[in-house]
Design a protein around this motif. Structure first.
Motif, mmCIF file in Angstrom:
data_model
loop_
_atom_site.group_PDB
_atom_site.id
_atom_site.type_symbol
_atom_site.label_atom_id
_atom_site.label_comp_id
_atom_site.label_asym_id
_atom_site.label_seq_id
_atom_site.Cartn_x
_atom_site.Cartn_y
_atom_site.Cartn_z
ATOM 1 N N ILE A 264 15.676 2.540 6.018
ATOM 2 C CA ILE A 264 14.981 2.187 4.788
ATOM 3 C C ILE A 264 15.584 2.912 3.590
ATOM 4 O O ILE A 264 15.902 2.327 2.569
ATOM 5 C CB ILE A 264 13.480 2.523 4.916
ATOM 6 N N ARG A 265 15.799 4.203 3.742
ATOM 7 C CA ARG A 265 16.170 5.028 2.590
ATOM 8 C C ARG A 265 17.682 5.031 2.369
ATOM 9 O O ARG A 265 18.150 5.578 1.375
ATOM 10 C CB ARG A 265 15.646 6.440 2.842
ATOM 11 N N GLU B 20 -0.588 0.568 10.004
ATOM 12 C CA GLU B 20 0.516 1.485 9.709
ATOM 13 C C GLU B 20 0.266 2.281 8.438
ATOM 14 O O GLU B 20 0.792 3.378 8.262
ATOM 15 C CB GLU B 20 1.831 0.711 9.593
ATOM 16 N N VAL B 21 -0.523 1.702 7.541
ATOM 17 C CA VAL B 21 -0.836 2.431 6.309
ATOM 18 C C VAL B 21 -1.678 3.661 6.644
ATOM 19 O O VAL B 21 -1.400 4.769 6.189
ATOM 20 C CB VAL B 21 -1.583 1.522 5.315
ATOM 21 N N ALA C 274 9.914 5.771 5.995
ATOM 22 C CA ALA C 274 10.622 5.690 4.723
ATOM 23 C C ALA C 274 11.596 6.843 4.518
ATOM 24 O O ALA C 274 12.450 6.790 3.652
ATOM 25 C CB ALA C 274 9.620 5.633 3.565
ATOM 26 N N ASP D 224 0.821 -1.210 0.000
ATOM 27 C CA ASP D 224 0.000 0.000 0.000
ATOM 28 C C ASP D 224 0.853 1.257 0.000
ATOM 29 O O ASP D 224 1.643 1.475 0.919
ATOM 30 C CB ASP D 224 -0.897 0.027 1.250
ATOM 31 N N LEU D 225 0.660 2.084 -1.018
ATOM 32 C CA LEU D 225 1.432 3.325 -1.054
ATOM 33 C C LEU D 225 0.809 4.339 -0.102
ATOM 34 O O LEU D 225 -0.407 4.421 0.048
ATOM 35 C CB LEU D 225 1.461 3.899 -2.467
ATOM 36 N N VAL D 226 1.687 5.113 0.542
ATOM 37 C CA VAL D 226 1.190 6.127 1.464
ATOM 38 C C VAL D 226 1.542 7.532 0.981
ATOM 39 O O VAL D 226 1.037 8.517 1.505
ATOM 40 C CB VAL D 226 1.753 5.917 2.887
ATOM 41 N N PHE D 227 2.408 7.609 -0.012
ATOM 42 C CA PHE D 227 2.812 8.938 -0.481
ATOM 43 C C PHE D 227 3.456 8.823 -1.856
ATOM 44 O O PHE D 227 4.170 7.867 -2.137
ATOM 45 C CB PHE D 227 3.816 9.562 0.498
ATOM 46 N N ALA E 147 0.386 6.432 8.145
ATOM 47 C CA ALA E 147 1.204 7.212 7.213
ATOM 48 C C ALA E 147 0.354 8.030 6.236
ATOM 49 O O ALA E 147 0.776 9.074 5.762
ATOM 50 C CB ALA E 147 2.140 6.289 6.445
ATOM 51 N N ARG E 148 -0.854 7.536 5.919
ATOM 52 C CA ARG E 148 -1.682 8.282 4.969
ATOM 53 C C ARG E 148 -2.440 9.418 5.633
ATOM 54 O O ARG E 148 -2.529 10.510 5.108
ATOM 55 C CB ARG E 148 -2.696 7.338 4.326
ATOM 56 N N PRO F 246 -2.717 8.536 -2.881
ATOM 57 C CA PRO F 246 -1.647 7.674 -3.381
ATOM 58 C C PRO F 246 -2.147 6.272 -3.716
ATOM 59 O O PRO F 246 -1.556 5.570 -4.538
ATOM 60 C CB PRO F 246 -0.635 7.654 -2.236
ATOM 61 N N GLU F 247 -3.280 5.887 -3.101
ATOM 62 C CA GLU F 247 -3.792 4.537 -3.313
ATOM 63 C C GLU F 247 -4.237 4.310 -4.761
ATOM 64 O O GLU F 247 -4.446 3.166 -5.174
ATOM 65 C CB GLU F 247 -4.926 4.226 -2.332
ATOM 66 N N ARG G 283 7.741 15.649 5.441
ATOM 67 C CA ARG G 283 8.570 14.594 4.845
ATOM 68 C C ARG G 283 10.042 14.972 4.758
ATOM 69 O O ARG G 283 10.877 14.157 4.399
ATOM 70 C CB ARG G 283 8.018 14.206 3.476
ATOM 71 N N GLU H 180 6.245 5.890 -1.955
ATOM 72 C CA GLU H 180 6.596 5.499 -0.600
ATOM 73 C C GLU H 180 5.496 4.595 -0.046
ATOM 74 O O GLU H 180 4.313 4.929 -0.107
ATOM 75 C CB GLU H 180 6.672 6.790 0.211
ATOM 76 N N SER H 181 5.906 3.453 0.487
ATOM 77 C CA SER H 181 4.965 2.618 1.236
ATOM 78 C C SER H 181 5.403 2.656 2.691
ATOM 79 O O SER H 181 6.317 3.401 3.051
ATOM 80 C CB SER H 181 4.974 1.189 0.702
ATOM 81 N N VAL H 182 4.765 1.861 3.546
ATOM 82 C CA VAL H 182 5.147 1.892 4.953
ATOM 83 C C VAL H 182 6.582 1.398 5.134
ATOM 84 O O VAL H 182 7.339 1.900 5.942
ATOM 85 C CB VAL H 182 4.174 1.033 5.779
ATOM 86 N N LYS H 183 6.955 0.398 4.329
ATOM 87 C CA LYS H 183 8.240 -0.260 4.548
ATOM 88 C C LYS H 183 9.329 0.136 3.555
ATOM 89 O O LYS H 183 10.454 -0.314 3.678
ATOM 90 C CB LYS H 183 8.064 -1.790 4.450
ATOM 91 N N ALA H 184 8.978 0.909 2.519
ATOM 92 C CA ALA H 184 9.982 1.183 1.502
ATOM 93 C C ALA H 184 9.713 2.510 0.824
ATOM 94 O O ALA H 184 8.588 3.005 0.820
ATOM 95 C CB ALA H 184 9.989 0.070 0.455
ATOM 96 N N ALA H 185 10.760 3.071 0.259
ATOM 97 C CA ALA H 185 10.604 4.242 -0.594
ATOM 98 C C ALA H 185 11.422 3.967 -1.830
ATOM 99 O O ALA H 185 12.554 3.506 -1.735
ATOM 100 C CB ALA H 185 11.108 5.490 0.101
#
Lengths: 133, 443, 502
Positions: B307-308, C473-474, B302, A39-42, C477-478, A89-90, B277, A62-67
């Motif tokens: 992560i980054r 967590e989604v 992120a 799920d993308l958050v940004f 962040a959103r 972003p979804e 951000r 950007e997702s919760v775990k990765a960019a």
């Protein structure tokens, strides 16, 4: 198995590119890419009028775990970016090849699209990636 | 255990380390001490360091800390927990940090706060880096630092941004006034950010409204360096000028952190939501769990190094969690009105102190104009020997400004916080009188 | 778990902790109204008891070393001796102002000077600076010194820092903060750095390499001397990330391995508290050629035995100051107490028992059928197991196991790091745990795996016994909710009433 439309061009870094009738190129990330990101958050879209080179990072998803950086598939100028993604972003997860498009580039050389992978090549590439070892 | 592993002795566990590298004798390491021996040693050393009355400020301030603050903070559940990566097992720390962020946002009148940085000076360095990232309109990577900024903060900013191609320039201050002259500044030119400290290093209040508007007119972000206790009394950065400051940062020590020779303290950094951000360090968000209950978690990870990696906003991993635990409890204990009373008491005490000291012949205040809780006084001669003699009598009389600029060697920055009593002030004045008398007679 | 409302939501207008209020003072004269705050800052309005009860209850919603086994790989969660804390909090240390003259600080400075000396000896380096306030700041200082060193020799072509692909994320982030480009070096199948790739990567652009040894993969880099030669011959320097120093303390010294500069996480190896995420302390150590560049201040001692601050006047080529005063001074005192209690013998005992516990736990888990990642390597103080097989066969992921361990009363190991190993847990038991605790952990792991085989859906729902279930967590962040504001609705906790009724 993720969707790989045959009428698009693809990069090894999981962007898709479509040549529009007005000569611009629409760019987004593939279904496979959105699936592995989750799920993308940004989404950070590029500024209009900026000049980009093929392979240059010009947007970020950007997702919760990765960019991840989104790389321009061709040289050119950014003529539009999808401002809806700032709030939604979804869209990239729900419709990566449609409403989830990221940017539009006026390419320096429209033929440069031909250097990218076609659907078959891309599908082959991601199938290999997914092979369990 | 060795049998389970299948080795004969414990040394076999190190058999992958080449022999040639092993066997240093470690002669300079002393023998181990039992707890009672180290306790005695530390008590002796701590006793030797005890100082009496202290009128020092210049970036670190002695305040009363309610007894409950550190009783609670050193509970093992706070003291010996790690970064709250497993949110479900860290709701205590996470909710506390969310409360901290809320308090700092309220105090600075900004929209968001991170969960803290190392200290005030390094927080400013991070704010400068952040502003240059966030201000995409700026053509130049130029940042202006007020001349009235704490000189050590300037040094720390220089050290940390040194290799980022950022040009640091000074905004000159009027020497007699001890503050920036917003009226005579005809614009800041093309800059990414402007740094203003309120109250400034000399305790003077800057014309922050005008300076903020000037910075914005130049397309720059305004970075406010502020004392959190002062914010209970003074206009908060979010209200400066027409649009408010863009980043507020500073030293959190006055919020319940002991002086402790300079650390550990914590830095705070608050900003507008639009820049969230670009914020370095950890941020906590409120969300819900599977059953719809409120819960707290690290968010916007992120941006961070784990992560980054090479594209992270900063290499920072930790915040100053335990210090922020204390600060949050401290702020809850005092409340807005309690903190305002502390600020007022400090301010009144410093006014009384300078009034008492300047009754002595040759002692005078250096700057006119409004100040908060700290002031520069001029001594009738070089400050160093005077401060030394005061220290001989168990009194730390203030900060010698000659240490940073030789032309100020007769000037002392003094501060009397709420812990100073009227008797303490009389004692300082009497002692200083005696010391000046001695020096006058060449003793 | 009781009321978990925010402290703000428990207040009442005008309520105060009366013992903490200095009085009712008039508004200040001499400060014009334009400088004053008009609206209250929105801090809580609560009594002292409310504060004490609220933050005591919040503390009970945490796992910590004092309450739980906490085998978090690469974090060295060992017991923090209480003496370190109480002795650092003695009034003479606590009340000393950072600008107090050095003669009112000889006790404090003696501790720091001796700590510098002990750290230099146990790491095999020429000098130590204690100012960096965390591991990441120590890294920054180290790489900035490497840059300053090359620049002082007018060797400006060195623009690259080499980093193994298994490295902590801070390493590349730090290199970039110091103005370098990052070049990743791959790892071979045994967990060592790929020597061939290293030889090909070094050259006139190499400023240095950042290494952790034992590496983040939990194994000792066996060809370290050879690597040091390759990098030094190319003109680069070696940086040692001290994250895993606990594994080799007193056994082998970074200086003897050929490192030019290191940082030491005092909050790991020297057992200062993690404090819910800090304060740490990232002391740095350097070889002779980097001495002039060390960050300041450093404690010096003159011939009469008196201590003083070494400043810019003595070290004009220093990279400068990284904190306003003396770093995290109180943390340094805690590390000093710990180091003195250990002494010479104790330091190598740390490495021995940390390694013994790790190898014992690794062996026990392997005997129970878990997949140890580098099975023909010796574990250092930590090791990796992978749930790749369990994920494929039963859908049991490392995340599921991590969450379920919480219900069993064990803090989860580090999950999904290092990034190179799929479905991994990085487990570091530390030297302060008993065999019984380790056996209990093995039993929990076995039970959890069986639960997953029997009913994967139930496992996916874990944890159940924590104050909250898995968090969205989604959504966090959103829909950013980063601060409570006056006038906000009460915490959305629909289940509070029902839970209280139970």
């Amino acid at each position: 198995m993720s969707e790989v439309p045959s009428d698009l061009r693809y990069t090894a870094t999981h962007e898709w590119a479509r040549l529009e009738e007005d000569g611009t190129v629409t760019v987004g990330i593939t279904d496979h890419a959105q699936e592995s990101l989750g799920d993308l958050v940004f989404v950070e879209t590029p500024a209009v009028d900026s000049i980009v080179q093929a392979g240059e990072g010009c947007a970020v998803v950007e997702s919760v775990k990765a960019a991840s950086d989104i790389y321009a598939p061709v040289d050119g100028v950014i003529v539009d970016s999808n401002s809806r993604l700032t709030e939604e972003p979804e869209l990239v997860n729900g419709d990566p090849y449609g409403e989830g498009w990221i940017m539009r580039i006026r390419p320096e050389d429209p033929d440069s699209l031909e250097e990218l992978m076609d659907g078959d090549d891309y599908e082959h590439m991601i199938t290999e990636e997914e092979e369990p070892d | 255990m060795l049998d389970t592993i299948g080795v004969a002795d414990i040394n076999a566990l190190f058999d992958e380390i080449p022999d040639a590298l092993r066997g240093a004798s470690l002669d300079r390491l002393p023998d181990g001490l039992p707890e009672q021996a180290i306790s005695r040693l530390m008590r002796e050393r701590a006793a030797a360091d005890e100082t009496g009355l202290c009128f020092l400020g210049a970036g670190a301030y002695r305040h009363h800390i309610p007894a409950a603050v550190w009783e609670l903070t050193t509970r093992g559940e706070y003291y010996s927990a790690y970064t709250p990566y497993q949110a479900e097992a860290s709701q205590g720390t996470l909710q506390l940090l969310y409360e901290y962020q809320s308090m700092m946002a309220g105090l600075t009148a900004m929209e968001v706060s991170n969960a803290s940085l190392y200290d005030g000076a390094s927080a400013l360095a991070e704010a400068v880096l952040m502003a240059v990232r966030a201000n995409r309109k700026a053509r130049e990577r130029r940042v202006l630092l007020a001349d009235t900024l704490h000189p050590v903060y300037r040094q720390v900013v220089e050290a940390i941004v040194a290799n980022q191609g950022i040009e640091l320039e000074a905004i000159p201050a009027a020497e007699a006034d001890g503050a920036l002259d917003a009226d005579s500044a005809d614009g800041f030119g093309d800059v990414a950010a402007v740094v203003v400290q309120q109250p400034n290093f000399f305790g003077r209040l800057e014309s922050v409204d005008a300076l903020t508007d000037l910075a914005h007119a130049a397309g720059a972000l305004l970075i406010a360096v502020v004392n959190p206790v002062s914010l209970a009394l003074l206009k908060p950065p979010g209200m400066w000028g027409a649009r408010g400051a863009d980043i507020a940062c500073g030293e959190g020590q006055p919020l319940g952190i002991p002086l402790s020779s300079g650390g550990p303290y914590f830095g705070f950094l608050c900003t507008r939501k639009a820049h969230v951000r670009q914020v370095p360090g950890r941020i906590i968000g409120r969300t819900v769990d599977l059953e719809g209950r409120s819960g707290y978690t690290l968010t916007l990870q992120a941006r961070e190094q784990h992560i980054r990696r090479s594209k992270a906003t900063s290499n920072i991993c930790t915040n100053q969690g335990l210090m922020v635990t204390a600060a949050t409890i401290h702020m809850a204990m005092l409340g807005g009105e309690g903190l305002r009373q502390v600020a007022l008491a400090c301010h009144h005490n410093t006014a009384r102190l300078t009034a008492a000291l300047t009754e002595l012949p040759g002692v005078e205040t250096v700057h006119e104009g409004p100040f908060f809780h700290e002031r520069v006084i001029r001594m009738p001669g070089p400050a160093g020997p005077i401060l030394d003699r005061l220290a001989d009598r168990g009194l730390l009389g203030g900060y010698d400004l000659g240490g940073h600029s030789p032309q100020h060697r007769d000037q002392v920055l003094v501060c009397a916080t709420e812990v100073i009593t009227a008797e303490d002030i009389r004692h300082y004045a009497a002692t200083l009188g005696a010391v000046l008398e001695e020096l006058h007679h060449g003793q | 778990m009781g009321n978990d409302a925010l402290i703000f939501e428990q207040g009442s207008p005008g309520r105060r902790a009366t013992a903490q209020a200095p009085g009712h003072l008039p508004a200040p004269d001499g400060i014009p109204a334009a400088f004053l705050r008009q609206e209250a800052p929105g801090l809580p309005e609560v009594s002292e008891l409310q504060v004490v009860r609220h933050y005591t209850r919040l503390s009970q919603r945490n796992f910590s070393i004092d309450t739980h086994f906490y085998p978090l790989g690469s974090c060295t969660m060992k017991y923090n001796p209480r003496a370190s804390n109480s002795l650092a909090l003695l009034p003479g240390f606590l009340d000393r102002h950072p600008w107090a003259p050095t003669r009112c600080g000889q006790g404090f400075m003696a501790c720091l000077w001796e700590l510098q000396d002990m750290l230099a000896e146990v790491t095999g380096l020429a000098g130590v600076s204690l100012t960096p306030m965390a591991g990441a700041q120590g890294e920054f200082a180290g790489v900035a010194m490497i840059r300053a060193y090359h620049r002082a020799r007018n060797d400006d072509a060195r623009t690259e820092i080499l980093v193994p692909d298994a490295a902590h994320g801070t390493n590349p982030a730090t290199a970039v903060m110091c103005g370098f480009r990052v070049r990743e070096i791959p790892t071979d199948s045994d967990g060592d750095v790929d020597m061939q790739a290293l030889r090909e990567a070094v050259g006139p652009a190499t400023a240095g390499i950042m290494l952790t040894n034992p590496s983040t993969l939990g194994v000792f880099e066996r060809r370290i001397s050879e690597m040091a030669d390759v990098v030094h011959q190319a003109g680069g320097l070696l940086y040692y990330d001290g994250a895993n120093l606990n594994a080799i303390l007193g056994k082998v010294r970074p200086g003897d391995m050929g490192f030019d500069v290191i940082h030491i996480n005092l909050h790991k190896t020297f057992s200062t508290p993690h404090g819910g995420g800090g304060p740490g302390a990232g002391a740095i150590g350097v070889g002779e050629r980097l001495l002039p560049f060390m960050p300041l201040p450093v404690v010096g001692r003159d011939e009469s035995g008196e201590y003083h601050w070494v400043t810019e006047a003595d070290r004009p080529r220093s990279i400068g100051r990284l904190s306003a005063f003396m770093g995290n001074a109180g943390v340094l005192l805690r590390a000093y107490v710990y180091a003195r209690m250990l002494g010479r013998e104790g330091m190598s005992r740390v490495a021995e028992f940390a390694t013994l516990n790790a190898n014992y736990l690794m062996t026990r888990l392997r005997q129970e059928g878990f997949q140890v990642w580098f099975r023909n390597r010796r574990a250092s103080h930590e090791f990796i197991i992978s749930f790749r097989r369990e994920a494929r066969e039963h859908g049991i992921t490392a995340m599921d196991v991590a969450k379920r361990l919480l219900d069993y009363g064990y803090h989860a190991p580090t999950a999904y790091f290092p990034l190179l190993v799929p479905e991994c847990l990085l487990i570091e038991p530390t030297e302060t745990e008993t065999r019984e605790e380790l056996d209990g952990f093995v039993a929990a792991m076995v039970a959890i795996r069986q639960e997953g085989i029997d009913d994967i859906d139930r496992l996916k729902g874990a944890p159940y016994a924590m104050p909250v279930r898995r968090l969205d967590e989604v959504r966090a962040a959103r829909e950013l909710d980063l601060a409570w504001r006056p006038g906000d609705n009460r915490t959305t906790d629909t289940s509070t009433a029902t839970r209280r009724a139970k």
